[in-house]
Design a protein around this motif. Structure first.
Motif, PDB file in Angstrom:
ATOM      1  N   ASP A 209      72.429  61.102  57.931  1.00  0.00           N
ATOM      2  CA  ASP A 209      72.117  61.189  59.369  1.00  0.00           C
ATOM      3  C   ASP A 209      73.361  61.518  60.185  1.00  0.00           C
ATOM      4  OD1 ASP A 209      69.421  60.708  59.096  1.00  0.00           O
ATOM      5  OD2 ASP A 209      69.606  58.542  59.325  1.00  0.00           O
ATOM      6  N   ARG A 210      74.486  60.920  59.799  1.00  0.00           N
ATOM      7  CA  ARG A 210      75.731  61.185  60.524  1.00  0.00           C
ATOM      8  C   ARG A 210      76.147  62.644  60.351  1.00  0.00           C
ATOM      9  NH1 ARG A 210      81.751  58.494  59.853  1.00  0.00           N
ATOM     10  NH2 ARG A 210      82.501  59.067  61.917  1.00  0.00           N
TER      11      ARG A 210
ATOM     12  N   LYS B 127      72.479  56.749  56.043  1.00  0.00           N
ATOM     13  CA  LYS B 127      73.410  56.696  57.170  1.00  0.00           C
ATOM     14  C   LYS B 127      74.397  57.854  57.108  1.00  0.00           C
ATOM     15  CE  LYS B 127      73.214  51.635  57.593  1.00  0.00           C
ATOM     16  NZ  LYS B 127      73.981  50.364  57.434  1.00  0.00           N
ATOM     17  N   SER B 128      74.896  58.142  55.889  1.00  0.00           N
ATOM     18  CA  SER B 128      75.864  59.230  55.745  1.00  0.00           C
ATOM     19  C   SER B 128      75.197  60.589  55.958  1.00  0.00           C
ATOM     20  CB  SER B 128      76.534  59.182  54.366  1.00  0.00           C
ATOM     21  OG  SER B 128      75.582  59.278  53.330  1.00  0.00           O
TER      22      SER B 128
END
Length: 301
Positions: free
Chosen positions: A294-295, A291-292
């Protein structure tokens, strides 16, 4: 055939792509499909249609490639090539910071383990850290694991309350202010450029600080014919390729990452031939850490 030709032939047969960091040996860079810094390589790993990714770099890079490409086989020439800084943050401290500061974003340098990335709100690289930190809505930023890059961002983004961690790059930390002073004496009027992983007093005493790709671009675009380079010496290979008419002097002969130098052309060939040293990331860790990543890829566009 030469070993280089063997690697190129094998790569084609197996529909493999070789990604190499600028810090690895020049012979490895020469067989790579793409040579770049951590951000560029992360993007390339995300977009490849190859079946196999050979990541010529250190362990956290292979982990990131696997998280971004869970259905592909990711191989590393040497699984013992690790980055000490990638481990230099405490999950306990991160938890404490989150409790202490209500409006806190944990910003994690991509040079970190997958475990640390699970604790982060977003990842950054040296080339996009300023842009991303400025764009975050949070006032308070806990920057992990590299305190030197964090200090560089803190100076450039004074409107944020950036809390520093005590991690560091063992290679860039070797550069001292005395090295800069000596370079000024030996090479007067020659630009001295460094990576922001160097300590703050070194960064402030030089002419330009930037990510690996930014340093390379600086030497291409700057009219000077000579440069003093304050980053891992593997970068000189690419600088010389892009500017064969220019001269580059190392700021220090200690700027050698022994972990990156564990990656050899022979190891690239062996891991690709036998498909060994495959990278695996725990599914739960991957789900949280990606998630980190991709962000980061989204905000850094």
């Amino acid at each position: 055939m030469s070993l280089k030709e063997d690697v190129l032939k094998l790569k084609k047969e197996k529909n493999a792509i070789i990604l190499a960091h600028y810090y690895v040996d020049g012979a490895v860079q020469d067989v790579a499909d793409f040579v770049g810094d951590s951000y560029a390589l992360a993007k390339k790993a995300k977009n490849t249609d190859a079946d196999i990714i050979v990541f010529a770099g250190v362990k956290f890079m292979g982990e990131s490639a696997k998280m971004l490409n869970p259905d592909k086989k990711v191989l590393m020439p040497d699984l013992n090539a690790d980055c000490p800084m990638a481990h230099m943050a405490s999950k306990a401290v991160i938890k404490r910071m989150k409790e202490e500061y209500e409006d806190l974003a944990v910003v994690c340098y991509i040079n970190s383990t997958a475990e640390l990335k699970t604790m982060a709100d977003i990842c950054v690289t040296s080339s996009n850290a300023l842009k991303i930190v400025r764009s975050l809505p949070n006032k308070n930023i806990f920057f992990i694991p590299d305190g030197n890059l964090g200090a560089y961002v803190k100076k450039q983004v004074p409107e944020k309350n950036i809390i520093l961690n005590d991690g560091y790059c063992i290679t860039h930390k070797r550069v001292t202010l005395k090295d800069v002073e000596k370079a000024r004496e030996e090479h007067p009027n020659v630009p001295i450029i460094v990576h922001p992983e160097c300590v703050n007093e070194v960064v402030e005493a030089t002419d330009f600080a930037g990510s690996t790709s930014e340093l390379i671009q600086y030497t291409v675009e700057n009219s000077s014919k000579e440069f003093v380079i304050g980053t891992e010496l593997g970068v000189l290979h690419e600088m010389q390729l892009k500017s064969p008419d220019k001269t580059f002097y190392p700021l220090s002969d200690k700027l050698i990452c022994m972990n990156m130098k564990k990656v050899s052309l022979e190891k690239v060939y062996d891991c690709l031939l036998n498909e060994t040293n495959e990278v695996f990331v725990d599914e739960e860790v991957k789900a949280m850490a990606e998630k980190s990543l991709d962000r980061m890829l989204e905000l850094a566009k």
